[in-house]
Design a protein around this motif. Structure first.
Motif, PDB file in Angstrom:
ATOM      1  N   LEU A  17     -92.292 159.395 -57.310  1.00 40.95           N
ATOM      2  CA  LEU A  17     -92.035 158.868 -55.895  1.00 40.95           C
ATOM      3  C   LEU A  17     -90.610 159.852 -55.402  1.00 40.95           C
ATOM      4  N   LEU A  18     -90.908 160.488 -54.227  1.00 42.98           N
ATOM      5  CA  LEU A  18     -89.638 161.177 -53.576  1.00 42.98           C
ATOM      6  C   LEU A  18     -89.144 160.126 -52.475  1.00 42.98           C
ATOM      7  N   HIS A  19     -87.946 160.772 -52.041  1.00 44.36           N
ATOM      8  CA  HIS A  19     -87.356 160.120 -51.012  1.00 44.36           C
ATOM      9  C   HIS A  19     -87.921 160.622 -49.425  1.00 44.36           C
ATOM     10  N   LEU A  20     -89.249 159.999 -49.510  1.00 45.74           N
ATOM     11  CA  LEU A  20     -90.214 160.556 -48.140  1.00 45.74           C
ATOM     12  C   LEU A  20     -90.545 159.271 -47.624  1.00 45.74           C
ATOM     13  N   GLU A  21     -91.065 159.238 -46.564  1.00 46.87           N
ATOM     14  CA  GLU A  21     -91.611 158.049 -45.965  1.00 46.87           C
ATOM     15  C   GLU A  21     -93.173 158.009 -46.160  1.00 46.87           C
ATOM     16  N   TYR A  22     -93.606 157.115 -46.841  1.00 47.10           N
ATOM     17  CA  TYR A  22     -95.063 156.919 -47.115  1.00 47.10           C
ATOM     18  C   TYR A  22     -95.795 155.860 -46.244  1.00 47.10           C
ATOM     19  N   THR A  23     -96.956 156.450 -45.651  1.00 48.27           N
ATOM     20  CA  THR A  23     -97.972 155.269 -45.122  1.00 48.27           C
ATOM     21  C   THR A  23     -98.310 154.345 -46.262  1.00 48.27           C
ATOM     22  N   VAL A  24     -98.971 153.267 -45.792  1.00 50.00           N
ATOM     23  CA  VAL A  24     -99.531 152.348 -46.970  1.00 50.00           C
ATOM     24  C   VAL A  24    -100.559 153.081 -47.763  1.00 50.00           C
ATOM     25  N   ALA A  44     -93.961 140.589 -49.889  1.00 50.29           N
ATOM     26  CA  ALA A  44     -93.064 139.935 -51.077  1.00 50.29           C
ATOM     27  C   ALA A  44     -91.529 140.482 -50.707  1.00 50.29           C
ATOM     28  N   GLY A  45     -91.366 141.216 -49.670  1.00 50.59           N
ATOM     29  CA  GLY A  45     -90.197 141.607 -49.267  1.00 50.59           C
ATOM     30  C   GLY A  45     -89.583 143.318 -49.575  1.00 50.59           C
ATOM     31  N   CYS A  46     -90.645 144.149 -49.797  1.00 45.07           N
ATOM     32  CA  CYS A  46     -90.296 145.580 -50.190  1.00 45.07           C
ATOM     33  C   CYS A  46     -89.741 145.922 -48.704  1.00 45.07           C
ATOM     34  N   PRO A  47     -88.617 146.881 -48.849  1.00 44.07           N
ATOM     35  CA  PRO A  47     -88.108 147.463 -47.744  1.00 44.07           C
ATOM     36  C   PRO A  47     -89.152 148.447 -47.204  1.00 44.07           C
ATOM     37  N   HIS A  48     -89.300 148.324 -45.743  1.00 45.76           N
ATOM     38  CA  HIS A  48     -90.113 148.999 -45.024  1.00 45.76           C
ATOM     39  C   HIS A  48     -89.601 149.154 -43.567  1.00 45.76           C
ATOM     40  N   ARG A  49     -90.328 150.351 -42.728  1.00 47.76           N
ATOM     41  CA  ARG A  49     -89.972 150.514 -41.357  1.00 47.76           C
ATOM     42  C   ARG A  49     -91.202 150.178 -40.462  1.00 47.76           C
ATOM     43  N   LYS A  50     -91.170 149.442 -39.526  1.00 47.63           N
ATOM     44  CA  LYS A  50     -92.443 149.374 -38.883  1.00 47.63           C
ATOM     45  C   LYS A  50     -92.064 149.995 -37.480  1.00 47.63           C
ATOM     46  N   THR A  51     -93.026 150.860 -36.866  1.00 45.40           N
ATOM     47  CA  THR A  51     -92.652 151.489 -35.394  1.00 45.40           C
ATOM     48  C   THR A  51     -93.235 150.506 -34.388  1.00 45.40           C
ATOM     49  N   PRO A  52     -92.909 150.818 -33.242  1.00 48.28           N
ATOM     50  CA  PRO A  52     -93.418 150.158 -32.118  1.00 48.28           C
ATOM     51  C   PRO A  52     -94.775 150.044 -31.976  1.00 48.28           C
ATOM     52  N   GLY A  54     -96.981 150.294 -34.452  1.00 50.36           N
ATOM     53  CA  GLY A  54     -97.468 149.223 -35.588  1.00 50.36           C
ATOM     54  C   GLY A  54     -97.730 149.949 -36.741  1.00 50.36           C
ATOM     55  N   ARG A  55     -97.257 150.980 -36.737  1.00 48.19           N
ATOM     56  CA  ARG A  55     -97.379 151.738 -38.025  1.00 48.19           C
ATOM     57  C   ARG A  55     -96.304 151.449 -39.188  1.00 48.19           C
ATOM     58  N   VAL A  56     -96.765 151.286 -40.565  1.00 47.49           N
ATOM     59  CA  VAL A  56     -95.594 150.986 -41.387  1.00 47.49           C
ATOM     60  C   VAL A  56     -95.302 152.047 -42.303  1.00 47.49           C
ATOM     61  N   TYR A  57     -94.055 152.317 -42.630  1.00 47.97           N
ATOM     62  CA  TYR A  57     -93.609 153.512 -43.310  1.00 47.97           C
ATOM     63  C   TYR A  57     -92.501 152.720 -44.509  1.00 47.97           C
ATOM     64  N   VAL A  58     -93.022 153.375 -45.746  1.00 52.72           N
ATOM     65  CA  VAL A  58     -92.148 152.917 -46.974  1.00 52.72           C
ATOM     66  C   VAL A  58     -91.507 153.910 -47.366  1.00 52.72           C
ATOM     67  N   THR A  59     -90.216 153.985 -47.493  1.00 55.78           N
ATOM     68  CA  THR A  59     -89.479 155.080 -48.392  1.00 55.78           C
ATOM     69  C   THR A  59     -89.749 155.012 -49.970  1.00 55.78           C
ATOM     70  N   GLY A  60     -90.169 156.041 -50.462  1.00 47.43           N
ATOM     71  CA  GLY A  60     -90.514 156.079 -51.666  1.00 47.43           C
ATOM     72  C   GLY A  60     -89.532 155.632 -52.871  1.00 47.43           C
ATOM     73  N   ASP A  61     -88.483 156.149 -52.757  1.00 44.45           N
ATOM     74  CA  ASP A  61     -87.266 155.926 -53.739  1.00 44.45           C
ATOM     75  C   ASP A  61     -86.735 154.554 -53.483  1.00 44.45           C
TER      76      ASP A  61
END
Length: 130
Positions: A17-24, A44-52, A54-61
């Motif tokens: 996994l790279l330092h990129l934002e992945y969708t689910v 379960a508590g994984c760090p993620h970013r949610k846009t207004p 409603g999209r969810v992005y997870v940074t790979g690293d």
């Protein structure tokens, strides 16, 4: 908090996994699991970013580091003369004179009953260690 665990092949795929934002969906395709598994990780508590929107992005690293830290607490280091009891789910002392068998490639198997519940416990060691 929900319980979250990946299989061994999926955990090995985390290394790429790279330092990129992945969708689910992208993250699930990258580590070969279902999107539901990733959503369980988010719960379960994984760090993620949610846009207004409603999209969810997870940074790979960050996902990889979170999972490694989550799994680090599951290890139970054993001291000399201890084995892990699968019924009690903790390290227990082996009896004074455990059964010993020599296996191939210089591996020794120590076996004995758990002092608390009586279940048979095993510990593998290199033949030169004791």
């Amino acid at each position: 908090m929900q319980r979250f665990k990946l299989s061994q092949p999926q955990a090995m795929r985390l290394q790429r996994l790279l330092h990129l934002e992945y969708t689910v969906r992208e993250l699930s395709a990258e580590i070969a699991c279902t999107p539901r598994t990733i959503r369980t990780a988010l719960a379960a508590g994984c760090p993620h970013r949610k846009t207004p929107a409603g999209r969810v992005y997870v940074t790979g690293d960050e996902f990889r580091d979170w999972y490694v830290e989550l799994c680090a607490g599951r290890r139970c280091p054993l001291g000399p003369g201890e084995a892990f009891c699968l019924r009690c789910r903790q390290a227990m002392p082996l009896p004074e004179d455990p059964e010993m068998r020599l296996l191939e490639h210089g591996i020794r198997l120590l076996s004995g009953p758990c002092p608390q519940c009586g279940t048979w416990m095993n510990r593998f060691e290199k033949a030169g260690v004791r």
